[in-house]
Design a protein around this motif. Structure first.
Motif, PDB file in Angstrom:
ATOM      1  N   ILE A   1       0.106 -11.504   1.187  1.00  0.00           N
ATOM      2  CA  ILE A   1       1.548 -11.243   1.284  1.00  0.00           C
ATOM      3  C   ILE A   1       2.099 -11.830   2.570  1.00  0.00           C
ATOM      4  N   TRP A   2       1.339 -11.636   3.656  1.00  0.00           N
ATOM      5  CA  TRP A   2       1.819 -11.966   4.993  1.00  0.00           C
ATOM      6  C   TRP A   2       1.884 -13.477   5.232  1.00  0.00           C
TER       7      TRP A   2
ATOM      8  N   TRP B   1       9.447 -12.286   1.210  1.00  0.00           N
ATOM      9  CA  TRP B   1       8.730 -11.382   0.291  1.00  0.00           C
ATOM     10  C   TRP B   1       8.607 -12.072  -1.054  1.00  0.00           C
TER      11      TRP B   1
ATOM     12  N   PRO C   1       2.104 -12.481  -4.510  1.00  0.00           N
ATOM     13  CA  PRO C   1       1.189 -11.630  -3.747  1.00  0.00           C
ATOM     14  C   PRO C   1       1.497 -10.146  -3.892  1.00  0.00           C
ATOM     15  N   LEU C   2       2.765  -9.808  -4.118  1.00  0.00           N
ATOM     16  CA  LEU C   2       3.100  -8.391  -4.298  1.00  0.00           C
ATOM     17  C   LEU C   2       2.509  -7.862  -5.606  1.00  0.00           C
TER      18      LEU C   2
END
Lengths: 201, 267
Positions: free
Chosen positions: A167-168, A173, A177-178
């Motif tokens: 995610i990072w 956002w 990845p979420l």
């Protein structure tokens, strides 16, 4: 014969080396694609991400084994070690592509690990996987006894760290990845609920 | 002509222009998705004809300027610029375009104006990436007026002498070669002259990581990755990274814009 029995019968017949072989094939194939233009015009990042994402997918596949058995009676436990060791191999290749082909300088590799939280997190996940990979053999299972199971609960931390790392590293956002994180949290929650029930029973 | 010379002189031997394929298949245009190949796959849905740019705010002649009318008044020339993404990859792109200053002068900049704000086209039906709140749509960017008036700042309308493809920001986009690529806003529909620093999309999304100025600067790292070097697209799997240069190699031309400013603070 029901669906579950058919899967279980199939799983009994497949030797584990088949999983190792099939799981290992994407590694050289992706490298070949990267070297010959098959991964687009920026093959270094593409290869790095392919290896990283495969590692995460294999870790998630490993996490599915217990819920599948508990909830659906599907027994794939004999493949779990292969999934874990393959995941470790892909994380290692991910790390090597990043260090050797992407960053290209050892001092900067170290600086990035210390300085950049998402890399620190990814690196911790890798370090935590080392003892898991090292004890993924029958001798260690026998020798460590009940402590082996405790040790291998580190997988939960590893997979969560992997998801946060993913995610990072993206800008903003991003959805993909979420989705991984949601799947991982759901699988861990299922397991905790299972553990809780067992205890109550 | 003199300016083309200045822009050209900064080119090292390695600055061969990237291929059409490389320039048009590896893009960041989050309105069409966050994958590098998403814009090439999905930007076709964007309507670019008819197109007009609303120029408003502190100008003498505010209004909607039709793309064809703009083109009739502008002098299009080729500018081969390095393009440095904040993600630490780079390309060399032969743009066709005109100086942004000429467009601003067409509308007539009023004396109190200090900044220029830009806005990208937004149509949720045509831009599948805007279904997700990755950024606060529409995409907005901004320059200080003296940056915008600098002869190196252009509005690009073509690449390699062909119309600029949709994934690269058709029909016209900003190109500011000494700043990270995200400053070079695509598919511009609105330009507003103002006396206040305008909001910019990446700064709104993450102010700690993306400043208003976003000049290419190898000494000021992005919090998550080093900006000291870059990978030139097209080198393949084993290409060596190249050192990133101050102001992307255009320091001789633009450093004066930032005299006396702390570039660590105004990153």
């Amino acid at each position: 014969m029901g669906f579950r029995d058919r899967i279980n019968a199939w799983a009994r017949r497949i030797p584990t080396w088949v999983i190792y072989l099939v799981g290992a094939l994407p590694a050289p194939w992706l490298f070949y694609l990267g070297a010959t233009g098959g991964l687009g015009v920026e093959p270094v990042k593409a290869l790095e991400h392919e290896y990283g994402e495969l590692a995460l997918q294999l870790l998630i596949a490993g996490l599915c084994v217990t819920p599948l058995r508990r909830q659906f009676g599907i027994n794939l436990v004999k493949f779990r070690r292969a999934l874990g060791l393959l995941a470790f191999s892909y994380v290692t290749m991910h790390l090597l592509v990043w260090a050797v082909l992407d960053v290209q300088a050892l001092d900067r590799v170290w600086a990035d690990i210390v300085k950049r939280p998402y890399i620190t997190i990814g690196m911790s996940a890798f370090v935590l996987m080392v003892p898991l990979a090292a004890t993924s053999n029958n001798w260690s299972v026998r020798r460590l006894g009940p402590r082996w199971r405790q040790l291998h609960r580190l997988t939960y931390a590893v997979v969560l760290l992997g998801a946060v790392h993913f995610i990072w590293l993206r800008k903003g956002w991003q959805v993909e990845p979420l989705v991984y994180l949601v799947v991982i949290v759901a699988l861990l929650a299922l397991r905790m609920r299972g553990a809780f029930r067992t205890r109550v029973a | 002509l003199g300016l083309a010379g200045i822009a050209g002189s900064a080119h090292a031997a390695t600055d061969e222009p990237n291929s059409w394929e490389e320039i048009t298949r590896y893009n960041n245009f989050y309105e069409f998705g966050t994958g590098k190949d998403d814009p090439a796959k999905y930007a076709d849905a964007m309507t670019i004809d008819p197109w007009s740019v609303r120029i408003d705010g502190m100008v003498d002649r505010p209004g909607d300027y039709a793309f064809d009318d703009i083109m009739a008044k502008m002098t299009v020339e080729e500018r081969i610029y390095r393009f440095r993404c904040v993600e630490a990859w780079s390309m060399v792109i032969p743009w066709n375009g005109f100086e942004l200053a000429d467009l601003l002068n067409l509308a007539g900049v009023k004396s109190g104006a200090k900044y220029v704000a830009f806005e990208t086209y937004l149509n949720k039906d045509e831009m599948r990436g805007t279904r997700f709140p990755v950024l606060d749509w529409p995409y907005v960017e901004g320059l200080r007026l003296d940056e915008a008036m600098h002869p190196l700042a252009i509005m690009a309308t073509g690449i390699y002498g062909r119309d600029i493809p949709k994934q690269n920001g058709a029909p016209l986009r900003l190109v500011v070669p000494w700043k990270y690529g995200f400053k070079s806003i695509k598919s511009v529909v609105r330009i507003t002259l103002t006396d206040r620093e305008p909001p910019t999309s990446w700064n709104k999304a993450n102010a700690r990581e993306y400043g208003f100025y976003s000049n290419v600067n190898p000494e000021v790292d992005h919090p998550r990755w080093s900006q000291a070097s870059e990978r030139r697209i097209g080198g393949g799997l084993f290409a060596k990274n190249i050192p990133t240069r101050m102001f992307n190699g255009y320091a001789d031309d633009v450093a004066g814009l930032y005299d006396g400013m702390d570039l660590r603070k105004f990153f």
